[in-house]
Design a protein around this motif. Structure first.
Motif, PDB file in Angstrom:
ATOM      1  N   LYS A 142       0.838  -1.199   0.000  1.00 47.07           N
ATOM      2  CA  LYS A 142       0.000   0.000   0.000  1.00 47.07           C
ATOM      3  C   LYS A 142       0.874   1.251   0.000  1.00 47.07           C
ATOM      4  O   LYS A 142       0.621   2.198  -0.756  1.00 47.07           O
ATOM      5  CB  LYS A 142      -0.913  -0.015   1.229  1.00 47.07           C
ATOM      6  CG  LYS A 142      -1.795   1.225   1.375  1.00 47.07           C
ATOM      7  CD  LYS A 142      -2.654   1.120   2.629  1.00 47.07           C
ATOM      8  CE  LYS A 142      -3.530   2.341   2.822  1.00 47.07           C
ATOM      9  NZ  LYS A 142      -4.380   2.232   4.040  1.00 47.07           N
ATOM     10  N   VAL A 168      -6.122   6.012  -2.055  1.00 46.98           N
ATOM     11  CA  VAL A 168      -5.675   4.707  -1.567  1.00 46.98           C
ATOM     12  C   VAL A 168      -5.484   4.733  -0.055  1.00 46.98           C
ATOM     13  O   VAL A 168      -5.771   3.758   0.647  1.00 46.98           O
ATOM     14  CB  VAL A 168      -4.361   4.305  -2.267  1.00 46.98           C
ATOM     15  CG1 VAL A 168      -3.851   2.967  -1.756  1.00 46.98           C
ATOM     16  CG2 VAL A 168      -4.565   4.254  -3.781  1.00 46.98           C
ATOM     17  N   SER A 173     -10.943   3.060   2.257  1.00 47.12           N
ATOM     18  CA  SER A 173     -10.582   2.537   0.938  1.00 47.12           C
ATOM     19  C   SER A 173     -11.171   1.146   0.725  1.00 47.12           C
ATOM     20  O   SER A 173     -11.215   0.315   1.634  1.00 47.12           O
ATOM     21  CB  SER A 173      -9.056   2.468   0.812  1.00 47.12           C
ATOM     22  OG  SER A 173      -8.671   1.648  -0.269  1.00 47.12           O
ATOM     23  N   SER A 175      -9.877  -1.073  -1.227  1.00 48.35           N
ATOM     24  CA  SER A 175      -8.806  -1.912  -1.775  1.00 48.35           C
ATOM     25  C   SER A 175      -8.979  -3.357  -1.311  1.00 48.35           C
ATOM     26  O   SER A 175      -9.548  -3.623  -0.252  1.00 48.35           O
ATOM     27  CB  SER A 175      -7.437  -1.392  -1.333  1.00 48.35           C
ATOM     28  OG  SER A 175      -7.230  -0.073  -1.786  1.00 48.35           O
ATOM     29  N   GLN A 206      -9.770  -1.049 -10.686  1.00 51.18           N
ATOM     30  CA  GLN A 206      -9.256  -0.158  -9.651  1.00 51.18           C
ATOM     31  C   GLN A 206      -8.293   0.902 -10.207  1.00 51.18           C
ATOM     32  O   GLN A 206      -8.215   1.115 -11.411  1.00 51.18           O
ATOM     33  CB  GLN A 206      -8.569  -0.986  -8.555  1.00 51.18           C
ATOM     34  CG  GLN A 206      -9.508  -1.862  -7.740  1.00 51.18           C
ATOM     35  CD  GLN A 206      -9.757  -3.226  -8.373  1.00 51.18           C
ATOM     36  OE1 GLN A 206      -9.240  -3.550  -9.439  1.00 51.18           O
ATOM     37  NE2 GLN A 206     -10.555  -4.056  -7.700  1.00 51.18           N
ATOM     38  N   TYR A 275      -2.379  -6.744  -5.036  1.00 45.78           N
ATOM     39  CA  TYR A 275      -2.994  -5.696  -4.221  1.00 45.78           C
ATOM     40  C   TYR A 275      -3.704  -4.758  -5.181  1.00 45.78           C
ATOM     41  O   TYR A 275      -3.081  -4.141  -6.050  1.00 45.78           O
ATOM     42  CB  TYR A 275      -1.939  -4.948  -3.415  1.00 45.78           C
ATOM     43  CG  TYR A 275      -2.472  -3.724  -2.699  1.00 45.78           C
ATOM     44  CD1 TYR A 275      -3.298  -3.857  -1.581  1.00 45.78           C
ATOM     45  CD2 TYR A 275      -2.160  -2.442  -3.137  1.00 45.78           C
ATOM     46  CE1 TYR A 275      -3.790  -2.736  -0.924  1.00 45.78           C
ATOM     47  CE2 TYR A 275      -2.642  -1.319  -2.481  1.00 45.78           C
ATOM     48  CZ  TYR A 275      -3.461  -1.473  -1.374  1.00 45.78           C
ATOM     49  OH  TYR A 275      -3.955  -0.359  -0.728  1.00 45.78           O
ATOM     50  N   ALA A 277      -5.527  -1.430  -5.567  1.00 41.96           N
ATOM     51  CA  ALA A 277      -5.678  -0.145  -4.876  1.00 41.96           C
ATOM     52  C   ALA A 277      -6.922   0.574  -5.377  1.00 41.96           C
ATOM     53  O   ALA A 277      -7.006   0.955  -6.543  1.00 41.96           O
ATOM     54  CB  ALA A 277      -4.441   0.718  -5.110  1.00 41.96           C
TER      55      ALA A 277
END
Length: 332
Positions: A142, A168, A173, A175, A206, A275, A277
């Protein structure tokens, strides 16, 4: 080997075939120029010298392998329950009939989530170890993502250099973190091998995706000319993908890259960790005014991340979801 794509071509311009490699140890000016060029020309780059500790990466892969090595009956205890996508899945991708040669674990990347905590009690015999590995990994990627987005904003000469990264870093968020496991397949004929898809063609909705995988091949990206390029990844590399939301925020200057994973034909399983974001659900997404030059048109409507997410996940994997939010001439 470069394969033809079934995707419509974005442009007739021909690029030299090659994958951008970005060295994060470069000076900021050079770094921002190279990242911007990669995001414009490919919507993708490989990141080296990123500074993420190898022990954090190794621990995350270790606990992931531990989960996927469990008997199917144990893994199914963590099965996702629609309409929630979070939890364990096998072959089925989403809720619209897409399938692949994989199994996966999808987790929320917000430590405050109750679901985030409860899942660990199901997926691991040592939930605290699993939780710590996931939280440590998400924390570093992150921060890596936020740093890259701030470098982008700086290179674009945007007044607010946190315009992307704050989305982010928002405590709300949306995420998420996904671990894909592609078991090795044993197929008899080469023709069958070419047709087998591990994860079908798509772009990520995203802002940015940060991917790390082991040294088993399979990932391919689609160039602006519609050609598929295999991406060879060292275990220490990260791959960075531009997502649909960033394409909208930059008014189309950066292109969300279409990519896929071919079925794993090796005896070693392929593990990839992504990941994704994303902004908060109620965050508005629209082209940043500074990204619209005088005389240029605004290409995308304004919408909340929740609206886009619902639209994106209501379609099939390979559908051009971002087209739903393009402006009609003179109406934006």
């Amino acid at each position: 080997m470069v394969l033809p794509s079934s995707s419509p071509l974005r442009t007739k311009k021909t690029h030299a075939i090659g994958i951008p490699i970005i060295d994060l140890s470069l000076d900021t000016a050079t770094l921002s120029d190279r990242i911007i060029t990669a995001c414009q020309d490919y919507g993708f780059f490989k990141l080296v010298n990123h500074g993420v500790p190898t022990e954090i990466i190794s621990k995350m892969e270790q606990v992931a392998q531990g989960f996927f090595s469990k008997p199917a009956s144990e893994k199914l205890k963590a099965k996702s329950n629609p309409p929630s996508p979070f939890g364990y899945g096998c072959r089925s991708i989403g809720f619209n009939g897409d399938v692949g040669e994989l199994e996966y674990l999808l987790l929320q990347a917000n430590p405050r989530s109750v679901l985030h905590s409860d899942t660990f009690n199901v997926v691991s015999d040592h939930p605290t170890d699993f939780s710590c590995a996931v939280d440590d990994y998400i924390h570093v990627v992150k921060n890596l993502t936020s740093g890259l987005l701030e470098i982008l904003a700086l290179g674009l000469s945007l007044t607010d250099t946190n315009v992307f990264s704050r989305l982010v870093q928002d405590t709300d968020s949306d995420s998420c973190f996904r671990i894909n496991h592609y078991p090795g397949l044993k197929l008899k004929t080469e023709s069958n091998q070419i047709k087998r898809i591990g994860f079908g063609e798509h772009s990520d909705p995203q802002i940015f995706t940060i991917l790390r995988s082991n040294d088993v091949p399979g990932l391919q990206i689609c160039t602006v000319d519609g050609l598929w390029i295999p991406v060879n990844i060292e275990p220490t590399d990260f791959c960075v993908f531009v997502g649909d939301a960033l394409e909208v925020l930059t008014n189309g200057r950066f292109k969300s890259v279409r990519h896929r994973v071919m079925a794993n034909m090796s005896t070693k399983s392929r593990i990839s960790m992504m990941y994704f974001a994303a902004p908060a659900m109620n965050e508005w997404i629209f082209p940043i005014p500074q990204m619209i030059s005088p005389g240029d048109l605004r290409l995308y409507k304004s919408f909340t991340w929740n609206e886009y997410k619902k639209a994106a996940y209501s379609l099939r994997l390979g559908d051009q979801r971002i087209d739903l939010f393009k402006c009609h001439p003179g109406l934006c």
